[in-house]
Design a protein around this motif. Structure first.
Motif, PDB file in Angstrom:
ATOM      1  N   ALA A 336      51.319  36.537  43.580  1.00 45.22           N
ATOM      2  CA  ALA A 336      51.906  37.780  43.075  1.00 45.22           C
ATOM      3  C   ALA A 336      51.113  38.988  43.563  1.00 45.22           C
ATOM      4  N   VAL A 337      49.787  38.884  43.549  1.00 42.97           N
ATOM      5  CA  VAL A 337      48.947  39.988  44.018  1.00 42.97           C
ATOM      6  C   VAL A 337      49.163  40.217  45.511  1.00 42.97           C
ATOM      7  N   ASP A 342      53.092  44.008  40.733  1.00 42.92           N
ATOM      8  CA  ASP A 342      52.338  44.560  39.611  1.00 42.92           C
ATOM      9  C   ASP A 342      52.857  44.042  38.268  1.00 42.92           C
ATOM     10  N   GLY A 343      54.135  43.697  38.219  1.00 43.33           N
ATOM     11  CA  GLY A 343      54.705  43.189  36.980  1.00 43.33           C
ATOM     12  C   GLY A 343      54.066  41.885  36.545  1.00 43.33           C
ATOM     13  N   VAL A 441      40.411  45.605  38.359  1.00 43.80           N
ATOM     14  CA  VAL A 441      39.388  44.559  38.499  1.00 43.80           C
ATOM     15  C   VAL A 441      40.029  43.193  38.709  1.00 43.80           C
ATOM     16  N   VAL A 442      41.007  42.844  37.872  1.00 41.38           N
ATOM     17  CA  VAL A 442      41.646  41.533  37.979  1.00 41.38           C
ATOM     18  C   VAL A 442      42.399  41.405  39.302  1.00 41.38           C
ATOM     19  N   THR A 443      43.108  42.448  39.706  1.00 39.57           N
ATOM     20  CA  THR A 443      43.847  42.413  40.968  1.00 39.57           C
ATOM     21  C   THR A 443      42.907  42.204  42.147  1.00 39.57           C
ATOM     22  N   VAL A 449      38.576  37.137  46.109  1.00 39.79           N
ATOM     23  CA  VAL A 449      37.657  36.042  45.775  1.00 39.79           C
ATOM     24  C   VAL A 449      38.431  34.746  45.565  1.00 39.79           C
ATOM     25  N   ASP A 450      38.030  33.700  46.305  1.00 44.19           N
ATOM     26  CA  ASP A 450      38.607  32.366  46.096  1.00 44.19           C
ATOM     27  C   ASP A 450      37.739  31.646  45.068  1.00 44.19           C
ATOM     28  N   LEU A 451      38.290  31.419  43.892  1.00 41.49           N
ATOM     29  CA  LEU A 451      37.530  30.789  42.821  1.00 41.49           C
ATOM     30  C   LEU A 451      37.833  29.300  42.718  1.00 41.49           C
ATOM     31  N   GLU A 452      36.844  28.567  42.310  1.00 38.00           N
ATOM     32  CA  GLU A 452      37.011  27.129  42.101  1.00 38.00           C
ATOM     33  C   GLU A 452      37.802  26.896  40.815  1.00 38.00           C
TER      34      GLU A 452
END
Length: 482
Positions: A336-337, A342-343, A441-443, A449-452
């Motif tokens: 989505a990002v 944005d929705g 920040v979340v976007t 960042v690729d998170l595990e």
């Protein structure tokens, strides 16, 4: 006529680990008698409370402070959406409600008869009695009117560049392959933003000794509040309007730093034009033309700094604590990002704040008798609105323990069914700024960042003063940073 509350202590049948319930589990909270109304002044006499009851309730009070969610879910699952407790070291007898009809009755009531129970707040000894968080009545109305423009519209838009730069800098320095407490990372970031708004610091960076001392003291105070001694300190301060014991010692350097900043600003008066909140408060006058005292300004500044960054930082931490344990939702969010949706980000944040509300409860002091269903509450009793239970009602949110942003896509929640920022005349002053920070920040973390992802158990919620934070600070590990 109904059941009159008589301050009977509940046993607190804590269901171990509400946060560990499966996505398909139900909460057992639904329906209920929706009657809610103010009663005549002489309808009920104040509820008595014996010394013996207070002594017997001490252990339940400690359990309520440390394991609030487990206690509430355990008791509410019995089919009652009105709960009664007797809490030593604090407000004494209380009634807990989570029915939207009951909450609407409280939130829309005249603040003169259902004011915020700020005099009983565990934050009162910390932020003082003079801030917008702890004042009530006409004083609170004037303070909100004074501060509101600094947290809305063009003011929030002006902070966006600052938020974006601070976010980019933190992500650029993100250590790949190492565990990171997102609450700590986000705390530094959001502290930059609120320090910029409150003190006018460029990108929130301290430039004087007093400003640096305040930042250091605030971070140390927040760290101390997560230690086991903090529970005892909270109960101890429940009997006092002013900080005592450990709390007083921790606040001393904070107060000293704020005094230093005020002295610096007065010394530069007339040499530099400022538009920050500190300057606003220094220029403010009471109705009789007098300036605010240092104590009043101190309370206001400390409230804005603490409330303006801690809740936002922990919402970021909870969001990614939830995402990394729900790989499918994490993948959807990243897509989505990438698509500029944005929705979806807005729905994700709503679901995060529903699933793990950082402020799980707000309080009102009922100065008139009240009816909630079949429960009759005498005047003078404190009513606690459980946002945590409200957000997990089966009849409002099917599969309440699931993490599903889809439930908010294209949906506007009905009034008093989603309350991450509180409600009524006490709704969070900085909600617009918080949402701007959270969205950016979340976007950016999702984008860069690729998170595990993993299937480890959910982090235990820890209750700190009025907030609910992740036990391990939202621990995540980056596989790559772009």
């Amino acid at each position: 006529m109904g059941t009159v509350v008589r301050a009977i202590p509940r046993t607190g049948s804590a269901t171990t680990g509400w946060h560990l319930r499966s996505a398909d589990a139900s909460s057992g909270i639904a329906g209920g008698d929706e009657r809610a109304e103010q009663l005549d002044d002489d309808a009920l006499a104040p509820a008595p409370m014996s010394k013996r009851v207070r002594i017997e309730s001490l252990w339940n009070s400690v359990k309520f402070v440390r394991r609030q969610g487990d206690v509430l879910f355990g008791d509410a699952a019995g089919g009652s959406d009105v709960l009664c407790y007797d809490l030593a070291g604090g407000p004494g007898p209380v009634t807990v409600v989570c029915n939207p009809a009951h909450i609407t009755s409280i939130m829309t009531a005249d603040p003169a008869i259902a004011p915020s129970a700020t005099r009983q707040s565990p934050l009162r000894p910390i932020v003082g009695p003079n801030s917008v968080l702890t004042s009530i009545g006409e004083r609170h109305r004037r303070q909100r009117a004074l501060l509101m423009p600094r947290f809305h519209g063009r003011s929030v838009a002006a902070y966006r560049e600052s938020i974006e730069r601070a976010t980019a800098a933190r992500i650029d320095a993100w250590p790949v392959g190492e565990p990171v407490r997102l609450a700590d990372l986000a705390q530094h970031l959001t502290l930059d933003v609120i320090m910029s708004a409150v003190f006018g610091l460029p990108d929130g960076r301290p430039t004087t000794e007093a400003e640096r001392a305040l930042r250091t003291a605030l971070i140390r105070a927040l760290h101390m509040s997560t230690q086991p001694v903090a529970t005892a300190a909270q109960l101890m301060n429940g009997f006092s309007e002013n900080p005592v014991g450990v709390t007083k010692l921790v606040l001393r350097p904070v107060d000293r730093a704020i005094s230093g900043i005020l002295a610096e600003r007065r010394a530069e008066s007339g040499r530099r034009e400022r538009t920050d909140i500190t300057a606003l408060l220094l220029d403010a006058r009471t109705e009789d033309g007098q300036p605010l005292s240092d104590g009043e300004i101190r309370d206001e500044l400390l409230t804005l700094v603490l409330a303006g960054h801690e809740t936002t930082a922990n919402t970021v931490a909870w969001t990614f604590e939830r995402l990394t344990r729900n790989p499918g939702v994490y993948d959807d969010a990243r897509e989505a990002v990438a698509a500029g949706d944005d929705g979806y980000v807005a729905a994700l944040l709503n679901e995060s704040m529903r699933n793990r509300p950082v402020v799980p409860m707000v309080a009102r002091e009922m100065l008139r008798p009240w009816r909630f269903g079949t429960t009759l509450v005498p005047s003078g009793m404190t009513v606690l609105v459980s946002i945590l239970l409200l957000h997990h009602r089966d009849d409002l949110y099917p599969r309440p323990f699931a993490f599903d942003p889809g439930r908010f896509l294209g949906v506007r929640p009905a009034p008093h069914t989603l309350l991450p920022f509180g409600g009524g005349n006490r709704r969070c002053l900085g909600a617009a700024l918080a949402m701007a920070e959270l969205t950016t920040v979340v976007t950016e973390i999702l984008r860069r960042v690729d998170l595990e992802t993993h299937d480890r158990p959910a982090e235990r919620p820890r209750h700190r003063n009025v907030t609910m934070i992740p036990q391990d600070g939202g621990l995540v590990r980056a596989l790559a940073v772009r």
